[in-house]
Design a protein around this motif. Structure first.
Motif, PDB file in Angstrom:
ATOM      1  N   ARG A 394      78.621  42.915  98.835  1.00 53.67           N
ATOM      2  CA  ARG A 394      78.061  42.414  97.806  1.00 53.67           C
ATOM      3  C   ARG A 394      77.489  43.732  96.808  1.00 53.67           C
ATOM      4  NH1 ARG A 394      72.321  39.019  98.570  1.00 53.67           N
ATOM      5  NH2 ARG A 394      71.439  39.216  96.186  1.00 53.67           N
ATOM      6  N   HIS A 395      76.922  44.562  97.426  1.00 54.78           N
ATOM      7  CA  HIS A 395      76.587  45.891  96.987  1.00 54.78           C
ATOM      8  C   HIS A 395      77.731  46.456  96.059  1.00 54.78           C
ATOM      9  CE1 HIS A 395      74.141  49.016  95.465  1.00 54.78           C
ATOM     10  NE2 HIS A 395      74.735  49.969  96.176  1.00 54.78           N
ATOM     11  N   THR A 396      78.798  46.498  96.865  1.00 57.74           N
ATOM     12  CA  THR A 396      80.047  47.345  96.620  1.00 57.74           C
ATOM     13  C   THR A 396      80.662  46.788  95.077  1.00 57.74           C
ATOM     14  OG1 THR A 396      80.462  47.934  98.491  1.00 57.74           O
ATOM     15  CG2 THR A 396      82.332  48.056  97.119  1.00 57.74           C
ATOM     16  N   LYS A 397      80.657  45.422  95.273  1.00 58.49           N
ATOM     17  CA  LYS A 397      81.174  44.239  94.015  1.00 58.49           C
ATOM     18  C   LYS A 397      80.258  44.604  92.875  1.00 58.49           C
ATOM     19  CE  LYS A 397      82.076  40.050  95.130  1.00 58.49           C
ATOM     20  NZ  LYS A 397      81.811  38.913  96.085  1.00 58.49           N
ATOM     21  N   GLU A 398      78.940  44.711  93.124  1.00 60.59           N
ATOM     22  CA  GLU A 398      78.153  45.078  91.994  1.00 60.59           C
ATOM     23  C   GLU A 398      78.184  46.311  91.210  1.00 60.59           C
ATOM     24  OE1 GLU A 398      73.773  44.318  93.103  1.00 60.59           O
ATOM     25  OE2 GLU A 398      73.923  42.148  93.286  1.00 60.59           O
ATOM     26  N   LYS A 399      78.483  47.333  91.979  1.00 60.50           N
ATOM     27  CA  LYS A 399      78.743  48.540  91.523  1.00 60.50           C
ATOM     28  C   LYS A 399      80.354  48.474  90.961  1.00 60.50           C
ATOM     29  CE  LYS A 399      77.940  52.265  94.106  1.00 60.50           C
ATOM     30  NZ  LYS A 399      78.056  52.999  95.127  1.00 60.50           N
ATOM     31  N   ALA A 400      81.141  47.959  91.409  1.00 60.28           N
ATOM     32  CA  ALA A 400      82.392  47.729  90.820  1.00 60.28           C
ATOM     33  C   ALA A 400      82.319  47.013  89.294  1.00 60.28           C
ATOM     34  CB  ALA A 400      83.385  47.089  91.403  1.00 60.28           C
ATOM     35  N   ALA A 401      81.492  46.153  89.362  1.00 58.40           N
ATOM     36  CA  ALA A 401      81.172  45.374  88.155  1.00 58.40           C
ATOM     37  C   ALA A 401      80.461  46.293  87.063  1.00 58.40           C
ATOM     38  CB  ALA A 401      80.397  44.160  88.584  1.00 58.40           C
ATOM     39  N   LYS A 402      79.575  47.002  87.449  1.00 60.18           N
ATOM     40  CA  LYS A 402      79.033  47.816  86.299  1.00 60.18           C
ATOM     41  C   LYS A 402      79.900  49.011  86.032  1.00 60.18           C
ATOM     42  CE  LYS A 402      74.236  47.147  88.213  1.00 60.18           C
ATOM     43  NZ  LYS A 402      73.263  48.040  89.136  1.00 60.18           N
ATOM     44  N   ALA A 403      80.846  49.497  86.923  1.00 58.66           N
ATOM     45  CA  ALA A 403      81.590  50.460  86.691  1.00 58.66           C
ATOM     46  C   ALA A 403      82.883  49.920  85.679  1.00 58.66           C
ATOM     47  CB  ALA A 403      82.392  50.752  87.710  1.00 58.66           C
ATOM     48  N   ALA A 404      83.330  48.869  85.933  1.00 56.23           N
ATOM     49  CA  ALA A 404      84.458  48.160  84.680  1.00 56.23           C
ATOM     50  C   ALA A 404      83.699  47.713  83.466  1.00 56.23           C
ATOM     51  CB  ALA A 404      84.750  46.724  85.686  1.00 56.23           C
ATOM     52  N   GLU A 406      81.274  49.559  82.210  1.00 60.60           N
ATOM     53  CA  GLU A 406      81.235  50.986  81.429  1.00 60.60           C
ATOM     54  C   GLU A 406      82.359  51.493  81.189  1.00 60.60           C
ATOM     55  OE1 GLU A 406      79.451  54.335  79.877  1.00 60.60           O
ATOM     56  OE2 GLU A 406      78.372  52.372  80.542  1.00 60.60           O
ATOM     57  N   PHE A 407      83.495  51.145  82.048  1.00 64.96           N
ATOM     58  CA  PHE A 407      84.937  51.756  81.383  1.00 64.96           C
ATOM     59  C   PHE A 407      85.241  50.890  79.986  1.00 64.96           C
ATOM     60  CE2 PHE A 407      89.347  50.804  81.744  1.00 64.96           C
ATOM     61  CZ  PHE A 407      90.000  51.917  81.706  1.00 64.96           C
ATOM     62  N   GLN A 408      84.880  49.686  80.005  1.00 69.89           N
ATOM     63  CA  GLN A 408      85.154  49.050  78.963  1.00 69.89           C
ATOM     64  C   GLN A 408      84.458  49.515  77.758  1.00 69.89           C
ATOM     65  OE1 GLN A 408      84.897  44.660  79.939  1.00 69.89           O
ATOM     66  NE2 GLN A 408      85.992  45.219  81.800  1.00 69.89           N
ATOM     67  N   ARG A 409      83.148  49.761  77.954  1.00 70.62           N
ATOM     68  CA  ARG A 409      82.459  50.302  76.794  1.00 70.62           C
ATOM     69  C   ARG A 409      82.693  51.681  76.445  1.00 70.62           C
ATOM     70  NH1 ARG A 409      77.985  47.701  79.615  1.00 70.62           N
ATOM     71  NH2 ARG A 409      77.835  49.439  80.802  1.00 70.62           N
ATOM     72  N   LEU A 411      86.011  52.507  76.415  1.00 75.40           N
ATOM     73  CA  LEU A 411      87.172  52.597  75.710  1.00 75.40           C
ATOM     74  C   LEU A 411      86.987  52.063  74.291  1.00 75.40           C
ATOM     75  CD1 LEU A 411      89.509  50.768  78.411  1.00 75.40           C
ATOM     76  CD2 LEU A 411      89.744  53.094  77.535  1.00 75.40           C
ATOM     77  N   LYS A 412      86.086  51.121  74.265  1.00 77.59           N
ATOM     78  CA  LYS A 412      85.847  50.488  72.879  1.00 77.59           C
ATOM     79  C   LYS A 412      85.254  51.717  72.037  1.00 77.59           C
ATOM     80  CE  LYS A 412      83.175  46.992  70.661  1.00 77.59           C
ATOM     81  NZ  LYS A 412      82.180  45.808  70.863  1.00 77.59           N
ATOM     82  N   ARG A 413      84.247  52.667  72.343  1.00 73.02           N
ATOM     83  CA  ARG A 413      83.776  53.683  71.753  1.00 73.02           C
ATOM     84  C   ARG A 413      84.985  54.823  71.355  1.00 73.02           C
ATOM     85  NH1 ARG A 413      79.671  53.570  75.784  1.00 73.02           N
ATOM     86  NH2 ARG A 413      80.635  55.340  76.726  1.00 73.02           N
ATOM     87  N   ARG A 414      86.049  54.887  72.012  1.00 75.18           N
ATOM     88  CA  ARG A 414      87.268  55.748  71.603  1.00 75.18           C
ATOM     89  C   ARG A 414      87.852  55.179  70.385  1.00 75.18           C
ATOM     90  NH1 ARG A 414      90.090  57.289  77.643  1.00 75.18           N
ATOM     91  NH2 ARG A 414      88.313  58.362  78.242  1.00 75.18           N
TER      92      ARG A 414
END
Length: 414
Positions: A394-404, A406-409, A411-414
């Motif tokens: 559960r915690h791993t999935k939440e961290k993965a979601a936050k990381a995903a 942040e990754f998308q944000r 890419l958008k800033r680039r």
């Protein structure tokens, strides 16, 4: 048709055992009893494993009755199961035990119409894990039976033939996929619901479902221990007064299989490794209050060491709290409100692991490796066990979601 039943036996020394018996006469079946005693129980396996093995044998004997054969007589003549027998047996083990009984007559199945198309009623099957366990036990037993029937006889059963039959049955076991429709981490409880449960069960709360004040204190203590320690139900019910060390501020989880001091018919067992869990001042006070103010008031409680006792008036008052009493407690809690329906002991264990991950992450005082070792110790797992990963999904999935995100944000800033 001979009806079979599983009889629970407790010896004077405290050892628990189970046997497959004739339901009418109570006489144990010879070969199943020999198998359970020499192949299962002698291996140090738990009573719950013995129960599962006997359930599998009940299915096997129901199948042989329906098939019209006698396995012992068959093997004694040097004949083993044919391929069609094995496929029939495999199909039989896929059904619940109450359905896996000899059927004397066949009846016509009425077809129903759905969207203009005829459909038959759905057939109930047991879980793949259940069928896997049944077939594994049955294969082991049939190999044992064939070898036993061969001993001292010239019936012509070759080792290779017996081994081939066992391997063929095992080959039909269902594949256990690691992918499930519902992750185990989803069994954890919403933290808001957990807080509400503790509040409702607080002694003196106007909506506490338990009227007796002593019962309120005991039940609140139970929920607090589950919430703050993440221990299993068996570990909770196995606790003794001596396991609480107020001088060292610890609570010990100890394995005590077949204890002669435990009068319960079905003894709660500790499945995990022994350990000493630190407890804070609030937990120590709750434990001390219950032991000195409430438990000590029952005469029967002075005759045994177990922490949690039955409070209901009657001959069992003061006796160790049973599994069934604990189950009734949970059922009552589940009925308080609709959102409490998912409340059960193991859900608290999942919730503890989720909270532990969040709090240790926020504190930032441990490396991932240190966190894993600490979690494994507190839960009673081996350091190399993969169980910690399962409970931490559960915690791993939440961290993965936050990381995903942040990754998308990024890419958008680039």
């Amino acid at each position: 048709m001979r009806l079979l039943a599983i009889r629970h036996v407790q010896f004077r020394e405290g050892e628990r055992h189970k046997l497959l018996v004739d339901a009418q006469t109570g006489i144990p079946l010879y070969y199943p009893s020999l198998f359970i005693t020499t192949q299962v129980r002698a291996g140090g396996l738990s009573v719950s494993t013995v129960q599962a093995s006997l359930t599998a044998l009940k299915v096997l004997y129901a199948w042989q009755t329906e098939r019209g054969i006698n396995l012992e007589a068959l093997f004694s003549t040097g004949t083993l199961l044919r391929l069609e027998d094995i496929t029939s047996l495999v199909g039989f083990t896929a059904h619940p035990l109450n359905e896996a009984r000899p059927r004397k007559t066949f009846k016509v199945v009425r077809l129903r119409l759905r969207a203009g198309r005829a459909v038959t009623p759905s057939v109930v099957h047991v879980a793949a894990q259940t069928q896997f366990t049944r077939l594994s036990t049955i294969a082991h037993y049939l190999g044992f039976l064939a070898e036993t029937m061969r001993a001292g006889r010239t019936c012509g059963l070759a080792d290779s033939a017996v081994g081939e039959m066992v391997a063929r049955i095992n080959a039909y076991r269902p594949k256990l996929s690691q992918l499930t429709s519902v992750d185990r981490d989803e069994k954890g409880l919403d933290l808001r619901v957990v807080d509400e449960v503790l509040e409702y069960l607080r002694p003196g709360h106007p909506q506490n479902p338990f009227a007796d004040k002593q019962v309120q204190h005991r039940n609140h203590l139970i929920m607090v221990l589950l919430r703050y320690l993440g221990i299993r139900r068996g570990e909770l019910l196995n606790l003794r007064v001596e396991d609480v060390d107020f001088a060292k501020s610890t609570l010990s989880i100890v394995r005590r299989p077949d204890s002669p001091l435990d009068s319960r018919r079905y003894q709660p067992l500790v499945k995990t490794k022994p350990r000493h869990i630190p407890i804070n001042d609030a937990l120590q006070k709750a434990l001390s209050d219950y032991i000195l103010r409430f438990r000590a008031s029952f005469r029967q409680a002075r005759k045994h060491p177990y922490l949690l006792v039955t409070h209901k008036a009657g001959p069992t008052q003061g006796s160790p709290m049973s599994n069934s009493s604990f189950g009734k407690l949970m059922t009552t809690v589940q009925g308080i409100a609709h959102e409490f329906a998912g409340i059960h002991a193991h859900a608290f264990r999942h919730t503890w692991n989720y909270d532990f991950s969040c709090i240790t992450d926020a504190a930032g005082t441990m490396t991932p490796e240190q966190e894993q070792k600490a979690r494994a110790y507190l839960m009673g797992w081996s350091e190399t066990s993969g169980t910690a990963v399962t409970y931490n999904k559960r915690h791993t999935k939440e961290k993965a979601a936050k990381a995903a995100l942040e990754f998308q944000r990024t890419l958008k800033r680039r």
